[in-house]
Design a protein around this motif. Structure first.
Motif, mmCIF file in Angstrom:
data_model
loop_
_atom_site.group_PDB
_atom_site.id
_atom_site.type_symbol
_atom_site.label_atom_id
_atom_site.label_comp_id
_atom_site.label_asym_id
_atom_site.label_seq_id
_atom_site.Cartn_x
_atom_site.Cartn_y
_atom_site.Cartn_z
ATOM 1 N N GLU A 89 27.037 18.457 -29.280
ATOM 2 C CA GLU A 89 27.722 18.121 -30.450
ATOM 3 C C GLU A 89 29.085 17.652 -29.941
ATOM 4 N N GLY A 90 29.715 18.537 -28.702
ATOM 5 C CA GLY A 90 30.891 18.281 -28.354
ATOM 6 C C GLY A 90 30.914 16.922 -27.456
ATOM 7 N N GLY A 91 29.903 16.526 -26.921
ATOM 8 C CA GLY A 91 29.849 15.147 -26.257
ATOM 9 C C GLY A 91 30.550 15.460 -25.060
ATOM 10 N N ASN A 92 31.219 14.118 -24.473
ATOM 11 C CA ASN A 92 31.713 13.988 -23.373
ATOM 12 C C ASN A 92 33.186 14.582 -23.184
ATOM 13 N N LYS A 93 33.724 15.055 -24.089
ATOM 14 C CA LYS A 93 34.893 15.799 -24.402
ATOM 15 C C LYS A 93 34.658 17.298 -24.199
ATOM 16 N N GLY A 94 33.373 17.929 -24.213
ATOM 17 C CA GLY A 94 33.425 19.222 -24.061
ATOM 18 C C GLY A 94 33.891 20.126 -25.189
ATOM 19 N N ILE A 95 33.275 21.388 -24.885
ATOM 20 C CA ILE A 95 33.680 22.341 -26.135
ATOM 21 C C ILE A 95 34.003 23.597 -25.354
ATOM 22 N N TRP A 96 35.035 24.301 -25.809
ATOM 23 C CA TRP A 96 35.460 25.455 -25.011
ATOM 24 C C TRP A 96 34.611 27.043 -25.621
ATOM 25 N N ILE A 97 34.336 27.734 -24.609
ATOM 26 C CA ILE A 97 33.570 28.899 -24.800
ATOM 27 C C ILE A 97 33.899 29.404 -26.098
ATOM 28 N N ARG A 98 35.362 29.679 -26.626
ATOM 29 C CA ARG A 98 35.682 30.343 -27.742
ATOM 30 C C ARG A 98 35.297 29.703 -28.872
ATOM 31 N N ASP A 99 34.974 28.348 -28.829
ATOM 32 C CA ASP A 99 34.568 27.640 -30.042
ATOM 33 C C ASP A 99 33.127 27.715 -30.113
ATOM 34 N N ILE A 100 32.417 27.807 -29.036
ATOM 35 C CA ILE A 100 31.141 28.027 -29.175
ATOM 36 C C ILE A 100 30.895 29.433 -29.559
ATOM 37 N N ARG A 101 31.691 30.505 -29.101
ATOM 38 C CA ARG A 101 31.345 31.682 -29.718
ATOM 39 C C ARG A 101 31.522 31.677 -31.428
ATOM 40 N N MET A 102 32.442 31.215 -31.669
ATOM 41 C CA MET A 102 32.974 31.270 -33.112
ATOM 42 C C MET A 102 31.924 30.567 -33.972
ATOM 43 N N ILE A 103 31.158 29.387 -33.385
ATOM 44 C CA ILE A 103 30.279 28.620 -34.198
ATOM 45 C C ILE A 103 28.854 29.282 -33.910
ATOM 46 N N SER A 104 28.551 29.835 -32.912
ATOM 47 C CA SER A 104 27.233 30.451 -32.851
ATOM 48 C C SER A 104 27.102 31.911 -33.272
ATOM 49 N N ASN A 105 28.532 32.401 -33.492
ATOM 50 C CA ASN A 105 28.440 33.876 -33.974
ATOM 51 C C ASN A 105 27.929 34.977 -33.041
ATOM 52 N N LEU A 106 27.804 34.943 -31.773
ATOM 53 C CA LEU A 106 26.988 35.507 -30.971
ATOM 54 C C LEU A 106 27.917 36.175 -29.918
ATOM 55 N N ASN A 107 27.794 37.658 -29.431
ATOM 56 C CA ASN A 107 28.700 38.353 -28.898
ATOM 57 C C ASN A 107 28.926 37.718 -27.363
ATOM 58 N N MET A 108 30.298 38.169 -26.745
ATOM 59 C CA MET A 108 30.323 37.409 -25.489
ATOM 60 C C MET A 108 29.427 37.579 -24.369
ATOM 61 N N THR A 109 28.657 38.818 -24.225
ATOM 62 C CA THR A 109 27.983 39.360 -23.256
ATOM 63 C C THR A 109 26.921 38.408 -23.239
ATOM 64 N N GLN A 110 26.083 38.141 -24.678
ATOM 65 C CA GLN A 110 24.887 37.305 -24.801
ATOM 66 C C GLN A 110 25.372 36.069 -24.670
ATOM 67 N N LEU A 111 26.411 35.508 -25.132
ATOM 68 C CA LEU A 111 26.730 34.102 -24.826
ATOM 69 C C LEU A 111 26.994 33.618 -23.410
ATOM 70 N N ASN A 112 27.566 34.560 -22.564
ATOM 71 C CA ASN A 112 27.720 34.518 -21.226
ATOM 72 C C ASN A 112 26.366 34.259 -20.549
ATOM 73 N N LYS A 113 25.397 35.100 -20.804
ATOM 74 C CA LYS A 113 24.130 34.895 -20.320
ATOM 75 C C LYS A 113 23.521 33.810 -20.603
ATOM 76 N N ILE A 114 23.411 33.341 -21.928
ATOM 77 C CA ILE A 114 22.979 32.143 -22.274
ATOM 78 C C ILE A 114 23.472 30.773 -21.359
ATOM 79 N N LEU A 115 24.759 30.953 -21.313
ATOM 80 C CA LEU A 115 25.613 29.826 -20.791
ATOM 81 C C LEU A 115 25.094 29.628 -19.381
#
Length: 293
Positions: A89-115
């Motif tokens: 959804e972020g397209g070619n402007k991208g999206i910050w990890i902070r915003d991904i975390r807020m939208i996905s509601n995942l904890n930082m450790t889990q999100l970093n692993k997925i990324l």
């Protein structure tokens, strides 16, 4: 016709309609195919992953997928699908990890692993932004980052190419001055002088391209950006034409140029948001402060 033959025909029809084909479009194009066989052919294409289904109002639209676009493997887990969808959804402007975390509601450790997993599979990539050098934005792997992220032709590895911009500024000014000198030699009166000394962006673009001084490909928008720095330096004027396009003309300024091209204001991607029209000091302009640092 067999289901394979029908699916081939349907795919050819969908490919011929960039905005997508509706069921009505398919029925009109292949009237001899029964609705049941049409559905079977569509399902086959969906299973192959070569088309996607969109909903517009009450109608379904079938559109061919871009073969260059990254696709998430079927075996991906739910969390990966969620994160991938957010980044898409972020397209070619991208999206910050902070915003991904807020939208996905995942904890930082889990999100970093997925990324990390998605990056390893070359489904996404992290890109550093010139507007915030310490932050990365994520986007799909095959996307070309927007100029607001990379800074366009004026940045190399996040470093502002001041010398390159300065050379282009001088060469654009030289072309405008040559055009003015040629017009002055005609001595056809002030109105003719003004008209003959005006240059379109297309003319300047051709001049710079013929010089071959740029290692990167520059388009007309890039050259218009440079021409604006010539205007900001007080060496040229920008004139609006009746067809809403702009032309540029060298002027003889009695004042010494302020040298804006030596600072990032002239090519600053956020200059439109500057409350002081470019006349700022480092403590007022965050973008300039980062550049100076």
């Amino acid at each position: 016709m067999s289901a394979d033959e029908v699916s081939h025909q349907i795919f050819a029809i969908i490919q011929g309609l960039p905005s997508g084909a509706t069921n009505d479009d398919l029925r009109k194009s292949i009237p001899d195919v029964t609705p049941a066989l049409q559905v079977e052919g569509l399902n086959k294409l969906l299973q192959q992953g070569v088309i996607e289904v969109l909903k517009k109002g009450e109608k379904l639209i079938y559109r061919a997928k871009d073969p260059k676009k990254s696709t998430l493997p079927k075996e991906a887990d739910t969390e990966e699908k969620v994160v991938y969808g957010i980044i898409e959804e972020g397209g070619n402007k991208g999206i910050w990890i902070r915003d991904i975390r807020m939208i996905s509601n995942l904890n930082m450790t889990q999100l970093n692993k997925i990324l990390k997993n998605l990056e390893t599979k070359k489904l996404i990539k992290a890109v550093k932004s010139v507007n915030a050098s310490k932050k990365k934005v994520y986007m799909l792997y095959n996307l070309e980052p927007d100029r607001s992220i990379t800074g366009g032709a004026w940045y190399q590895d996040q470093d502002f190419e001041a010398e390159f911009v300065d050379v282009l500024n001088q060469q654009c000014l030289r072309f405008l001055q040559m055009k003015r000198e040629t017009a002055e030699s005609k001595r056809d009166g002030p109105l003719a002088l003004k008209q003959m000394s005006c240059c379109s962006v297309k003319e300047v673009h051709k001049f710079i391209s013929d010089l071959g001084i740029s290692k990167v490909s520059l388009d007309e928008d890039d050259l218009e950006t440079i021409l604006k720095t010539v205007v900001y330096d007080g060496n040229a004027e920008r004139i609006l034409m009746s067809n809403d396009s702009y032309v540029y003309r060298a002027i003889n300024s009695p004042l010494a140029p302020p040298g804006l091209v030596q600072m990032p204001c002239g090519i600053c991607p956020v200059i439109k948001n500057c409350s002081n029209c470019g006349e700022v000091t480092p403590n007022l302009c965050q973008y300039m402060t980062e550049w100076l640092d």
